[in-house]
Motif scaffolding. Structure first.
Motif, mmCIF file in Angstrom:
data_model
loop_
_atom_site.group_PDB
_atom_site.id
_atom_site.type_symbol
_atom_site.label_atom_id
_atom_site.label_comp_id
_atom_site.label_asym_id
_atom_site.label_seq_id
_atom_site.Cartn_x
_atom_site.Cartn_y
_atom_site.Cartn_z
ATOM 1 N N ALA A 176 31.444 -31.586 55.029
ATOM 2 C CA ALA A 176 31.460 -30.417 54.159
ATOM 3 C C ALA A 176 30.523 -30.545 52.961
ATOM 4 O O ALA A 176 30.540 -29.693 52.077
ATOM 5 C CB ALA A 176 32.885 -30.148 53.669
ATOM 6 N N SER A 177 29.708 -31.591 52.916
ATOM 7 C CA SER A 177 28.701 -31.674 51.863
ATOM 8 C C SER A 177 27.605 -30.650 52.152
ATOM 9 O O SER A 177 27.480 -30.142 53.274
ATOM 10 C CB SER A 177 28.094 -33.079 51.813
ATOM 11 O OG SER A 177 27.349 -33.328 52.998
ATOM 12 N N ASP A 178 26.784 -30.348 51.161
ATOM 13 C CA ASP A 178 25.675 -29.428 51.396
ATOM 14 C C ASP A 178 24.747 -29.972 52.471
ATOM 15 O O ASP A 178 24.230 -29.215 53.307
ATOM 16 C CB ASP A 178 24.889 -29.200 50.102
ATOM 17 C CG ASP A 178 25.577 -28.210 49.166
ATOM 18 O OD1 ASP A 178 26.656 -27.685 49.530
ATOM 19 O OD2 ASP A 178 25.034 -27.963 48.066
ATOM 20 N N ALA A 179 24.538 -31.293 52.488
ATOM 21 C CA ALA A 179 23.667 -31.895 53.496
ATOM 22 C C ALA A 179 24.247 -31.708 54.896
ATOM 23 O O ALA A 179 23.517 -31.402 55.845
ATOM 24 C CB ALA A 179 23.465 -33.376 53.205
ATOM 25 N N ALA A 180 25.563 -31.883 55.032
ATOM 26 C CA ALA A 180 26.202 -31.704 56.331
ATOM 27 C C ALA A 180 26.140 -30.247 56.779
ATOM 28 O O ALA A 180 25.911 -29.956 57.964
ATOM 29 C CB ALA A 180 27.647 -32.185 56.281
ATOM 30 N N LEU A 181 26.353 -29.317 55.851
ATOM 31 C CA LEU A 181 26.294 -27.906 56.208
ATOM 32 C C LEU A 181 24.876 -27.501 56.605
ATOM 33 O O LEU A 181 24.691 -26.736 57.562
ATOM 34 C CB LEU A 181 26.785 -27.050 55.039
ATOM 35 C CG LEU A 181 28.253 -27.251 54.644
ATOM 36 C CD1 LEU A 181 28.598 -26.393 53.435
ATOM 37 C CD2 LEU A 181 29.184 -26.941 55.807
ATOM 38 N N ARG A 182 23.879 -28.004 55.905
ATOM 39 C CA ARG A 182 22.492 -27.734 56.316
ATOM 40 C C ARG A 182 22.205 -28.332 57.681
ATOM 41 O O ARG A 182 21.488 -27.735 58.508
ATOM 42 C CB ARG A 182 21.513 -28.285 55.270
ATOM 43 C CG ARG A 182 21.361 -27.398 54.039
ATOM 44 C CD ARG A 182 20.177 -27.840 53.197
ATOM 45 N NE ARG A 182 20.416 -29.150 52.613
ATOM 46 C CZ ARG A 182 20.945 -29.343 51.400
ATOM 47 N NH1 ARG A 182 21.298 -28.300 50.659
ATOM 48 N NH2 ARG A 182 21.116 -30.559 50.930
ATOM 49 N N ARG A 183 22.753 -29.520 57.943
ATOM 50 C CA ARG A 183 22.566 -30.156 59.257
ATOM 51 C C ARG A 183 23.185 -29.298 60.359
ATOM 52 O O ARG A 183 22.609 -29.141 61.435
ATOM 53 C CB ARG A 183 23.197 -31.555 59.220
ATOM 54 C CG ARG A 183 23.008 -32.377 60.490
ATOM 55 C CD ARG A 183 23.518 -33.800 60.286
ATOM 56 N NE ARG A 183 22.800 -34.474 59.228
ATOM 57 C CZ ARG A 183 23.335 -34.902 58.085
ATOM 58 N NH1 ARG A 183 24.638 -34.720 57.859
ATOM 59 N NH2 ARG A 183 22.598 -35.496 57.181
ATOM 60 N N ALA A 184 24.355 -28.753 60.098
ATOM 61 C CA ALA A 184 24.988 -27.870 61.081
ATOM 62 C C ALA A 184 24.125 -26.648 61.345
ATOM 63 O O ALA A 184 23.984 -26.199 62.494
ATOM 64 C CB ALA A 184 26.373 -27.454 60.598
#
Length: 272
Positions: A176-184
């Motif tokens: 749920a980090s911004d990096a994870a959401l961008r990765r999704a």
């Protein structure tokens, strides 16, 4: 609805795994998700999710067994800690499980969060996000390119090929980090979140904000939203998740005070 965590604890014996897989499928669950930690800190320290002697099957091995005793149940890792894996070897394992399950497998990935686990595996903790992105791209090259080749900081190959190719090759991104959401958004067919309806609403708001400034490849299709629930379910709670646009709820096995079989029956009844 999916169920997660049945590759741990008292559920790992062949007979119990077979029984639970048959039960989950017969009740009408859509999917079975396996969790992963290769090792856990001993003694346990925060934020470790379990005691170090809690048994936990390797998710790909466990899912291979479940694939063999079910026929329609979707299978997923929720999640594999991708930077701890060799992406070339993992790509072969994913393709093999996809073939043997008849295209029922989704590779859920995350970056991990336990530094002692990375130290034990021999992978630097600091660059795990960059490794995750590169490993996804490398695996997709092996699955989809007619002449697979990849050149990156952490993995490089050319003049090789790998068959069988998976028919599905779906990737779900956790975190749920911004990096994870961008990765999704840039690399995932689906996103796996964790939380209450209120936490999910906040995370989906951030996801929409990021999607407005993030380019998503057309080949990935619409982003499927999967949420691992952290609150007891009833009809009103399920409706809250549905109203938020959640595509699939995932319940964590053993997350209820009632017996496991009873909880499985109760939860699936709420979405039928």
């Amino acid at each position: 609805m999916g169920v997660q965590g049945l590759n741990t604890g008292d559920s790992i014996s062949p007979s119990e795994t077979r029984r639970l897989a048959s039960l989950v499928e017969s009740l009408g669950y859509r999917s079975w998700w396996a969790v992963e930690h290769v090792v856990l800190p001993s003694p346990r320290v925060d934020p470790s999710p379990a005691e170090p002697d809690n048994p936990m099957l390797d998710p790909l091995v466990g899912l291979s067994f479940v694939a063999g005793v079910t026929s329609g149940l979707e299978l997923g890792t929720g999640i594999v800690i991708l930077p701890q894996r060799n992406p070339v070897v993992l790509a072969k394992q994913v393709a093999s499980l996809d073939v043997l399950s008849g295209g029922r497998f989704t590779l859920g990935v995350g970056t991990g969060y336990l530094a002692p686990e990375f130290e034990a595996v021999g992978v630097p903790f600091a660059d795990r996000g960059r490794r995750t992105d590169e490993y996804i791209d490398a695996m997709r090259a092996l699955w989809h390119s007619p002449a697979p080749a990849f050149s990156g900081k952490y993995v490089s190959f050319s003049g090789v090929d790998a068959h069988p190719r998976p028919s599905n090759a779906r990737i779900a991104v956790g975190g749920a980090s911004d990096a994870a959401l961008r990765r999704a958004l840039t690399r995932g067919n689906a996103w796996i979140g964790i939380g209450s309806p209120e936490e999910t609403a906040a995370n989906l708001h951030r996801l929409r904000r990021l999607s407005a400034v993030t380019s998503r490849p057309d080949s990935l299709g619409a982003l499927e939203i999967n949420i691992v629930t952290t609150v007891p379910l009833d009809a009103s709670v399920v409706r809250q998740y549905e109203d938020l646009g959640v595509d699939q709820l995932i319940v964590y096995a053993g997350g209820s005070d009632m017996p496991l079989d009873e909880a499985l029956e109760k939860n699936i009844a709420l979405v039928k």
